[in-house]
Design an enzyme around this catalytic site. Structure first.
Site, PDB file in Angstrom:
ATOM      1  N   ASP A 137       0.823  -1.203   0.000  1.00 41.37           N
ATOM      2  CA  ASP A 137       0.000   0.000   0.000  1.00 41.37           C
ATOM      3  C   ASP A 137       0.861   1.260   0.000  1.00 41.37           C
ATOM      4  O   ASP A 137       2.085   1.188   0.158  1.00 41.37           O
ATOM      5  CB  ASP A 137      -0.950  -0.006   1.216  1.00 41.37           C
ATOM      6  N   ASN A 188      -6.965  -2.872  14.513  1.00 39.50           N
ATOM      7  CA  ASN A 188      -8.356  -3.137  14.122  1.00 39.50           C
ATOM      8  C   ASN A 188      -8.465  -4.333  13.172  1.00 39.50           C
ATOM      9  O   ASN A 188      -9.518  -4.572  12.596  1.00 39.50           O
ATOM     10  CB  ASN A 188      -8.969  -1.890  13.475  1.00 39.50           C
ATOM     11  N   HIS A 208      -6.775  -4.761  10.346  1.00 40.73           N
ATOM     12  CA  HIS A 208      -6.567  -4.523   8.914  1.00 40.73           C
ATOM     13  C   HIS A 208      -5.299  -5.217   8.424  1.00 40.73           C
ATOM     14  O   HIS A 208      -4.369  -5.461   9.191  1.00 40.73           O
ATOM     15  CB  HIS A 208      -6.572  -3.017   8.564  1.00 40.73           C
ATOM     16  N   GLU A 267      -9.422  -2.001   5.480  1.00 43.00           N
ATOM     17  CA  GLU A 267      -9.977  -1.643   6.780  1.00 43.00           C
ATOM     18  C   GLU A 267     -11.248  -2.457   7.054  1.00 43.00           C
ATOM     19  O   GLU A 267     -11.893  -2.935   6.116  1.00 43.00           O
ATOM     20  CB  GLU A 267     -10.336  -0.150   6.774  1.00 43.00           C
TER      21      GLU A 267
HETATM   22  P1  PGA Z   1       2.824  -1.551  12.715  1.00 45.16           P
HETATM   23  O1  PGA Z   1       1.643  -1.511  11.649  1.00 45.16           O
HETATM   24  O2  PGA Z   1       3.808  -2.546  12.217  1.00 45.16           O
HETATM   25  O3  PGA Z   1       3.392  -0.152  12.709  1.00 45.16           O
HETATM   26  O4  PGA Z   1       2.202  -1.939  14.023  1.00 45.16           O
HETATM   27  C1  PGA Z   1       1.115  -2.705  11.160  1.00 45.16           C
HETATM   28  C2  PGA Z   1      -0.120  -2.425  10.345  1.00 45.16           C
HETATM   29  O5  PGA Z   1      -0.866  -1.484  10.672  1.00 45.16           O
HETATM   30  O6  PGA Z   1      -0.355  -3.157   9.371  1.00 45.16           O
END
Ligand code: PGA
Length: 235
Positions: free
Chosen positions: A67, A136, A138, A143
């Protein structure tokens, strides 16, 4: 799904890098899917070390990132392209033209989504996709919602994600509100997926992903249906 508990973050990073390195050793022209965020930083450090020690080579690797924010230029320090350059691309011998990240400043985001999805298909699909997981649930910027978005698409980020990302920006108003993300089918079509989760704030999402019914309200839960998914986690 294979579940591996790591002793700590360093161990998680070494284990994840070893799995990616094995993929590169087995297939020198692998198509790899990369992720950003704080969790993969250690994995990229380990891969860069293995590459400097000539254990692995990225010479024939093609990569596609999950992304990118929409509306940030690729040289913005918070863009995922910038993150990848800093954490991996500048430290290994991948060819610049083989290291793909969605173009967050494309004039037409929907055209960019189509172009990106077609580029993955043209490369023969993903051999291994690395994933983090959001609090959450995702994956990428897929999302929670009432349906799974299938292919690379433009996303409106949720409040929870904006909140989790605001630490990287001076003000919450500066956090981009849209992103381009691979879809659930894009990810599910990868031959292998490797999800890494670090810390207690991921425990709830991880438990739901593993043990609750599959639902677009927790996008990572779809990985229960993946034919070759590995999860490495630590508290
Ligand atoms: P993080 O993010 O590695 O900074 O916890 C992971 C994500 O949101 O996919």
């Amino acid at each position: 799904m294979q579940l591996i508990k790591a002793a700590n973050y360093e161990d998680l990073s070494k284990k994840a890098a070893t799995i990616i390195a094995a993929q590169i050793i087995e297939k020198a022209d692998s198509v790899l899917g990369f992720a950003t965020g704080s969790t993969p930083e250690g994995t990229y450090r380990e891969l860069a070390n293995m590459c400097s020690n000539k254990l692995i080579s990225f010479e024939n690797i093609r990569s596609f990132n999950l992304d990118e924010y929409y509306g940030l230029p690729s040289d913005h320090p918070q863009s995922y392209k910038y993150y990848m350059n800093q954490n991996l691309f500048s430290k290994v011998n991948i060819k610049a033209e083989n290291a793909n990240v969605p173009n967050g400043s494309a004039p037409d985001p929907n055209e960019e989504c189509k172009r990106y999805e077609n580029a993955i298909k043209a490369a023969g699909g993903l051999d291994l996709q690395l994933l983090g997981i959001g609090r959450n649930g995702h994956i990428g910027f897929n999302e929670p919602g009432d349906r799974f978005e299938q292919w690379t698409h433009l996303v409106e980020l949720t409040e929870d994600t904006l909140d989790a990302n605001k630490r990287f920006f001076d003000k919450i108003e500066d956090v981009p509100k849209k992103a381009i993300s691979m879809g659930i089918n894009t990810i599910m079509n990868a031959e292998k997926v490797l999800l890494i989760a670090n810390g207690k704030d991921k425990t709830d999402a991880l438990e739901k992903m593993l043990y609750q019914p599959v639902t677009p309200n927790l996008p990572a839960s779809v990985l229960q249906f993946h034919r070759c998914a590995t999860v490495i986690y630590c508290d």
